[in-house]
Structures are given as C-alpha cells and as structure tokens.
Design a protein around this motif. Structure first.
Motif, PDB file in Angstrom:
ATOM      1  N   GLY A   1       0.828  -1.196   0.000  1.00  0.00           N
ATOM      2  CA  GLY A   1       0.000   0.000   0.000  1.00  0.00           C
ATOM      3  C   GLY A   1       0.858   1.239   0.000  1.00  0.00           C
ATOM      4  N   GLU A   2       0.193   2.385  -0.154  1.00  0.00           N
ATOM      5  CA  GLU A   2       0.882   3.666  -0.190  1.00  0.00           C
ATOM      6  C   GLU A   2       0.201   4.649   0.751  1.00  0.00           C
ATOM      7  N   VAL A   3       1.007   5.537   1.315  1.00  0.00           N
ATOM      8  CA  VAL A   3       0.496   6.600   2.165  1.00  0.00           C
ATOM      9  C   VAL A   3       1.055   7.918   1.621  1.00  0.00           C
ATOM     10  N   PRO A   4       0.187   8.870   1.276  1.00  0.00           N
ATOM     11  CA  PRO A   4       0.668  10.148   0.743  1.00  0.00           C
ATOM     12  C   PRO A   4       1.579  10.858   1.746  1.00  0.00           C
ATOM     13  N   CYS A   5       2.592  11.536   1.201  1.00  0.00           N
ATOM     14  CA  CYS A   5       3.509  12.323   2.023  1.00  0.00           C
ATOM     15  C   CYS A   5       3.917  13.551   1.214  1.00  0.00           C
ATOM     16  N   ASP A   6       4.820  14.334   1.743  1.00  0.00           N
ATOM     17  CA  ASP A   6       5.295  15.517   1.031  1.00  0.00           C
ATOM     18  C   ASP A   6       6.528  15.167   0.212  1.00  0.00           C
ATOM     19  N   PRO A   7       6.779  15.853  -0.876  1.00  0.00           N
ATOM     20  CA  PRO A   7       5.962  16.909  -1.462  1.00  0.00           C
ATOM     21  C   PRO A   7       4.677  16.345  -2.059  1.00  0.00           C
ATOM     22  N   PRO A   8       3.685  17.203  -2.290  1.00  0.00           N
ATOM     23  CA  PRO A   8       2.412  16.741  -2.852  1.00  0.00           C
ATOM     24  C   PRO A   8       2.635  15.871  -4.093  1.00  0.00           C
ATOM     25  N   GLY A   9       1.865  14.786  -4.161  1.00  0.00           N
ATOM     26  CA  GLY A   9       1.990  13.837  -5.262  1.00  0.00           C
ATOM     27  C   GLY A   9       2.948  12.700  -4.972  1.00  0.00           C
ATOM     28  N   THR A  10       3.600  12.754  -3.836  1.00  0.00           N
ATOM     29  CA  THR A  10       4.558  11.728  -3.421  1.00  0.00           C
ATOM     30  C   THR A  10       3.909  10.821  -2.385  1.00  0.00           C
ATOM     31  N   SER A  11       4.318   9.561  -2.369  1.00  0.00           N
ATOM     32  CA  SER A  11       3.796   8.603  -1.376  1.00  0.00           C
ATOM     33  C   SER A  11       4.918   7.750  -0.817  1.00  0.00           C
ATOM     34  N   ARG A  12       4.715   7.299   0.412  1.00  0.00           N
ATOM     35  CA  ARG A  12       5.533   6.231   0.988  1.00  0.00           C
ATOM     36  C   ARG A  12       4.935   4.930   0.463  1.00  0.00           C
ATOM     37  N   VAL A  13       5.780   4.051  -0.030  1.00  0.00           N
ATOM     38  CA  VAL A  13       5.327   2.784  -0.595  1.00  0.00           C
ATOM     39  C   VAL A  13       5.811   1.672   0.333  1.00  0.00           C
ATOM     40  N   PHE A  14       4.871   0.929   0.897  1.00  0.00           N
ATOM     41  CA  PHE A  14       5.189  -0.190   1.780  1.00  0.00           C
ATOM     42  C   PHE A  14       5.186  -1.456   0.933  1.00  0.00           C
ATOM     43  N   MET A  15       6.277  -2.234   1.047  1.00  0.00           N
ATOM     44  CA  MET A  15       6.453  -3.392   0.171  1.00  0.00           C
ATOM     45  C   MET A  15       6.819  -4.629   0.979  1.00  0.00           C
ATOM     46  N   THR A  16       6.577  -5.789   0.376  1.00  0.00           N
ATOM     47  CA  THR A  16       6.891  -7.057   1.011  1.00  0.00           C
ATOM     48  C   THR A  16       7.379  -8.050  -0.023  1.00  0.00           C
ATOM     49  N   LYS A  17       8.061  -9.072   0.453  1.00  0.00           N
ATOM     50  CA  LYS A  17       8.508 -10.159  -0.413  1.00  0.00           C
ATOM     51  C   LYS A  17       8.527 -11.442   0.393  1.00  0.00           C
ATOM     52  N   GLU A  18       7.968 -12.493  -0.179  1.00  0.00           N
ATOM     53  CA  GLU A  18       8.056 -13.809   0.442  1.00  0.00           C
ATOM     54  C   GLU A  18       9.483 -14.316   0.271  1.00  0.00           C
ATOM     55  N   LEU A  19      10.049 -14.863   1.318  1.00  0.00           N
ATOM     56  CA  LEU A  19      11.416 -15.378   1.256  1.00  0.00           C
ATOM     57  C   LEU A  19      11.485 -16.891   1.283  1.00  0.00           C
ATOM     58  N   THR A  20      10.360 -17.557   1.481  1.00  0.00           N
ATOM     59  CA  THR A  20      10.403 -19.017   1.599  1.00  0.00           C
ATOM     60  C   THR A  20      10.708 -19.688   0.273  1.00  0.00           C
ATOM     61  N   ALA A  21      10.253 -19.123  -0.824  1.00  0.00           N
ATOM     62  CA  ALA A  21      10.529 -19.712  -2.137  1.00  0.00           C
ATOM     63  C   ALA A  21      11.837 -19.142  -2.670  1.00  0.00           C
ATOM     64  N   ARG A  22      12.683 -20.002  -3.180  1.00  0.00           N
ATOM     65  CA  ARG A  22      13.938 -19.546  -3.771  1.00  0.00           C
ATOM     66  C   ARG A  22      13.655 -18.900  -5.113  1.00  0.00           C
ATOM     67  N   SER A  23      14.552 -18.030  -5.535  1.00  0.00           N
ATOM     68  CA  SER A  23      14.414 -17.389  -6.841  1.00  0.00           C
ATOM     69  C   SER A  23      14.615 -18.413  -7.945  1.00  0.00           C
ATOM     70  N   ALA A  24      14.296 -18.020  -9.168  1.00  0.00           N
ATOM     71  CA  ALA A  24      14.456 -18.907 -10.319  1.00  0.00           C
ATOM     72  C   ALA A  24      15.903 -19.340 -10.491  1.00  0.00           C
ATOM     73  N   ALA A  25      16.833 -18.556  -9.951  1.00  0.00           N
ATOM     74  CA  ALA A  25      18.245 -18.895 -10.061  1.00  0.00           C
ATOM     75  C   ALA A  25      18.586 -20.139  -9.244  1.00  0.00           C
ATOM     76  N   GLY A  26      17.748 -20.456  -8.277  1.00  0.00           N
ATOM     77  CA  GLY A  26      17.958 -21.666  -7.481  1.00  0.00           C
ATOM     78  C   GLY A  26      18.919 -21.462  -6.333  1.00  0.00           C
ATOM     79  N   PRO A  27      19.034 -22.461  -5.465  1.00  0.00           N
ATOM     80  CA  PRO A  27      19.831 -22.332  -4.258  1.00  0.00           C
ATOM     81  C   PRO A  27      21.336 -22.245  -4.519  1.00  0.00           C
ATOM     82  N   ASP A  28      21.785 -22.652  -5.704  1.00  0.00           N
ATOM     83  CA  ASP A  28      23.222 -22.626  -5.969  1.00  0.00           C
ATOM     84  C   ASP A  28      23.657 -21.374  -6.707  1.00  0.00           C
ATOM     85  N   ALA A  29      22.786 -20.363  -6.788  1.00  0.00           N
ATOM     86  CA  ALA A  29      23.108 -19.158  -7.546  1.00  0.00           C
ATOM     87  C   ALA A  29      24.342 -18.451  -6.994  1.00  0.00           C
TER      88      ALA A  29
END
Length: 161
Positions: free
Chosen positions: A129-157
């Motif tokens: 989600g996003e929460v508006p902040c200054d300057p006008p038109g700008t937002s704080r963006v809250f982000m997440t990522k699941e870490l349980t699944a390995r990337s496509a590169a695999g565990p030996d990357a």
C-alpha cells in the motif's frame, strides 16, 4: 531537551536528538517484551556494506534487522555512479539470502515513490500500500517479499558467481 510534561507519574518530552542510549533503552525493552511474549530471542542486525576500494570507507549498502521470522530493510543507498550496474540487486540478494538463512519467511520495507519502488518490483517485491507524504503527489510505498521460495536462479546461484 525541550519542555517536558508529567503524566501518570512519568515525565515525557519530545526531542529531535535522542541519545543513542535512550534509543537503545526503548529498543531493548521492546525486545525483552517480545521475547517474554513469544519465547523467541532472534532479533539481529543485518547489513551488507559497500566500501570504497581505496579508503575502505562505507559509501553505501543496506541496513536492516531480522526478528520473529521477518526481515526488515531499514536503509538502502548506493551512490549514483554505482546504480544500474547490478550491484544493488546483488546487495539485496545477499541480504535476502542471509535473512533466509536466519529463518525469515518474509521481508518488509518502506520506500518513497521518487526513490526505488521500481527497483524493488524488479527484484520480486510487491506493494502492500501507499500513504501520501510531502511533497504533494509523493507517497511512501510499503512493500513485502516472500522469502520461503527460492528465486528462479535456485539455491546454488551464489556459488555460481
């Protein structure tokens, strides 16, 4: 220190310059409370540092912490001359790998619309989600990522690099 107030038998005051010991007192007390409630004592700082090869001074990197199965990215900065080279993705990958090794199942961060939400999305992060902040038109963006699944590169990357 600015003026203080006494409420419910405690003195309170607002400051823009807390002493490191004051911040540590609050952090440590909250950590003790969390351990008491969960029985889990796993809070640890996590940093991936970028140093100037000549001076060995830190010029960028990522700082955060792991706790109760989550990886929190607090700060991430690279000088402009190091951006776009893949270094940022590598720093984030190393931090995520360390968080996984510590048992974290997910990661969270906050960025600003003029900072790096596009970079994080390219690395598999999703907006919460996003929460508006200054300057006008700008937002704080809250982000997440699941870490349980390995990337496509695999565990030996890491070993392949």
């Amino acid at each position: 220190m600015p003026a203080s107030d006494t409420t419910a038998g405690a003195e309170i005051g607002v400051t823009d310059a807390p002493m490191p010991a004051d911040t540590a007192a609050i952090s440590d007390a909250l950590d003790r409370f969390n351990i008491e409630k969960t029985g889990v004592d796993d809070r640890r700082p996590l940093a991936v540092l970028v140093r100037d090869p000549e001076t060995h001074q830190v010029i960028g990197g990522l700082t955060g912490r792991t706790s109760l199965g989550l990886f929190f990215v607090d700060l991430f900065f690279l000088p402009s001359e190091l951006r776009g080279s893949g270094l940022g993705a590598e720093i984030l990958r190393q931090a995520e790998d360390e968080a996984r090794a510590r048992g974290c199942r997910a990661a969270v961060l906050c960025t600003i619309t003029f900072q790096a939400p596009g970079f994080y999305r390219k690395q598999g992060w999703e907006s919460l989600g996003e929460v508006p902040c200054d300057p006008p038109g700008t937002s704080r963006v809250f982000m997440t990522k699941e870490l349980t699944a390995r990337s496509a590169a695999g565990p030996d990357a890491r070993s392949a690099r």
